[in-house]
Design a protein around this motif. Structure first.
Motif, mmCIF file in Angstrom:
data_model
loop_
_atom_site.group_PDB
_atom_site.id
_atom_site.type_symbol
_atom_site.label_atom_id
_atom_site.label_comp_id
_atom_site.label_asym_id
_atom_site.label_seq_id
_atom_site.Cartn_x
_atom_site.Cartn_y
_atom_site.Cartn_z
ATOM 1 N N ARG A 157 6.959 -1.833 8.536
ATOM 2 C CA ARG A 157 5.838 -2.132 7.660
ATOM 3 C C ARG A 157 5.080 -3.308 8.270
ATOM 4 N N TYR B 91 2.440 4.846 0.833
ATOM 5 C CA TYR B 91 2.581 5.655 2.047
ATOM 6 C C TYR B 91 3.464 6.854 1.713
ATOM 7 N N MET C 26 0.834 -1.200 0.000
ATOM 8 C CA MET C 26 0.000 0.000 0.000
ATOM 9 C C MET C 26 0.874 1.257 0.000
ATOM 10 N N PHE D 218 -7.230 3.154 1.801
ATOM 11 C CA PHE D 218 -6.996 1.816 2.355
ATOM 12 C C PHE D 218 -8.288 0.993 2.432
ATOM 13 N N SER E 207 1.352 -2.565 4.708
ATOM 14 C CA SER E 207 0.896 -1.200 4.972
ATOM 15 C C SER E 207 1.775 -0.552 6.033
ATOM 16 N N TYR F 209 -3.368 -3.718 10.377
ATOM 17 C CA TYR F 209 -4.698 -3.936 9.803
ATOM 18 C C TYR F 209 -5.748 -3.825 10.903
#
Length: 343
Positions: A335, A267, A265, A286, A307, A311
């Protein structure tokens, strides 16, 4: 057959998870015997050709061994174990051998132990060849156990080094290294000729690794420059894929069409996303992207999401969280890797 996997040290548990994910993807039935300090031992019946496929897939494994004996990590116990091991079952008449102990082993008298074990095997009618042996025996030593092993497969470190981002035609800072990318792809459970999607493909690192194991790859990025660069990188390594410029929250693919997904993802790139005319908020991106990932995945399919934050189980998607990992990129950046299954 007992198999030992000598794992790399990039992460405490991710290399083990990669091995187990590959075993499951290849439909190999196994029992985990032990996992300690970078060594995973399993009991499984694997055909040589399947083992070769497994070895070729793994990114975070140094070597795979057949375990021929186990003992306490004491000299007398090790020598007795080797003496009683039937080496004839794995060595042809006239073949040669070498004995090794991994460099990172803390055993105090490695060279003396190697010499004594070598003398025992030589006494059974085989000759030593340190430069090009027919068979390489390895003593894997932990605090509790010594495994007397035969080397079956060794990872070619150069193949991942040759695919480092700086050696690709198209390069952008901050991308995932090939070994880690391969592990993420393997965690998704993708197999040859299955559809693999990265909806934030960037320079194509994950697509490269998925393509290398025979998956049919689909990549999407909001920036046309990235999509063009990904095409260039895939072509450089003799691969092809379906590449799309578009919004990861609105992908023009039908429901339940993708076998597996892995993605990193974005960033720190909210300005780029805003400039491209798509949703400017990474916080909004997201959950929207996860909803699209859920729509596209086949039932039972896995998504591996990297991400910059953990989560949240509060996100309203029918995912089951299978695994979570924290991967340290550098001192100030972690991460979060989450393996999700569509239910």
């Amino acid at each position: 057959m007992l198999l030992a996997f000598e794992l790399t040290g990039e992460h405490d548990t991710l290399p083990k998870a990669e091995v187990l994910a590959c075993l499951n993807a290849l439909c190999i039935v196994y029992d985990t015997i032990m996992f300690l300090k970078g060594i995973l031992v399993i009991d499984a019946q694997i055909r040589p050709e399947t083992l070769a496929v497994l070895a070729n897939r793994l990114g975070m494994t140094h070597r795979i061994y057949e375990v021929n004996g186990m003992s306490e990590p004491k000299e007398d116990a090790i020598l007795a174990m080797v003496k009683n091991t039937d080496v004839y079952k794995c060595m042809e008449k006239g073949s040669t051998f070498a004995v090794r102990v991994p460099k990172n082993s803390s055993y105090p008298e490695k060279q003396a132990l190697i010499a004594q074990v070598g003398a025992l095997i030589k006494g059974k009618g085989y000759n030593v060849n340190l430069s090009d042996p027919s068979n390489t025996f390895v003593l894997l030593l932990t605090e509790q156990t010594c495994f007397f092993c035969l080397l079956l497969h060794s990872t070619d470190k150069k193949r991942y080094g040759a695919r480092k981002p700086q050696f690709r035609p198209f390069f952008s800072p901050g991308v995932i290294l090939p070994k880690v990318a391969r592990a993420l792809v393997n965690l998704s459970g993708i197999n040859e000729n299955e559809l693999f999607l990265d909806p934030f493909c960037g320079t194509g690192g994950l697509l490269l690794e998925a393509g290398m194991i025979g998956a049919l790859v689909v990549g999407l990025d909001v920036q046309e420059q990235m999509v063009r660069g990904t095409a260039e990188n895939l072509n450089f390594y003799g691969l092809t894929g379906a590449l799309i410029v578009g919004d990861a929250a609105k992908i023009a693919l039908r429901d339940n069409c993708i076998d597996a997904i892995a993605t990193d993802m974005p960033y720190g790139r909210s300005s780029l996303i805003a400039q491209a005319g798509f949703r400017p908020s990474l916080e909004r991106l997201f959950p929207d992207a996860l909803a699209e990932i859920h729509r596209l995945l086949k039932p039972g399919g896995k998504a591996v999401v990297v991400s910059n934050f953990p989560y949240s189980r509060s996100l309203r998607h029918s995912f089951r969280v299978l695994e979570t990992y924290v991967y340290r990129v550098h001192k100030s950046l972690n991460r979060y890797i989450t393996v999700l299954k569509k239910v």
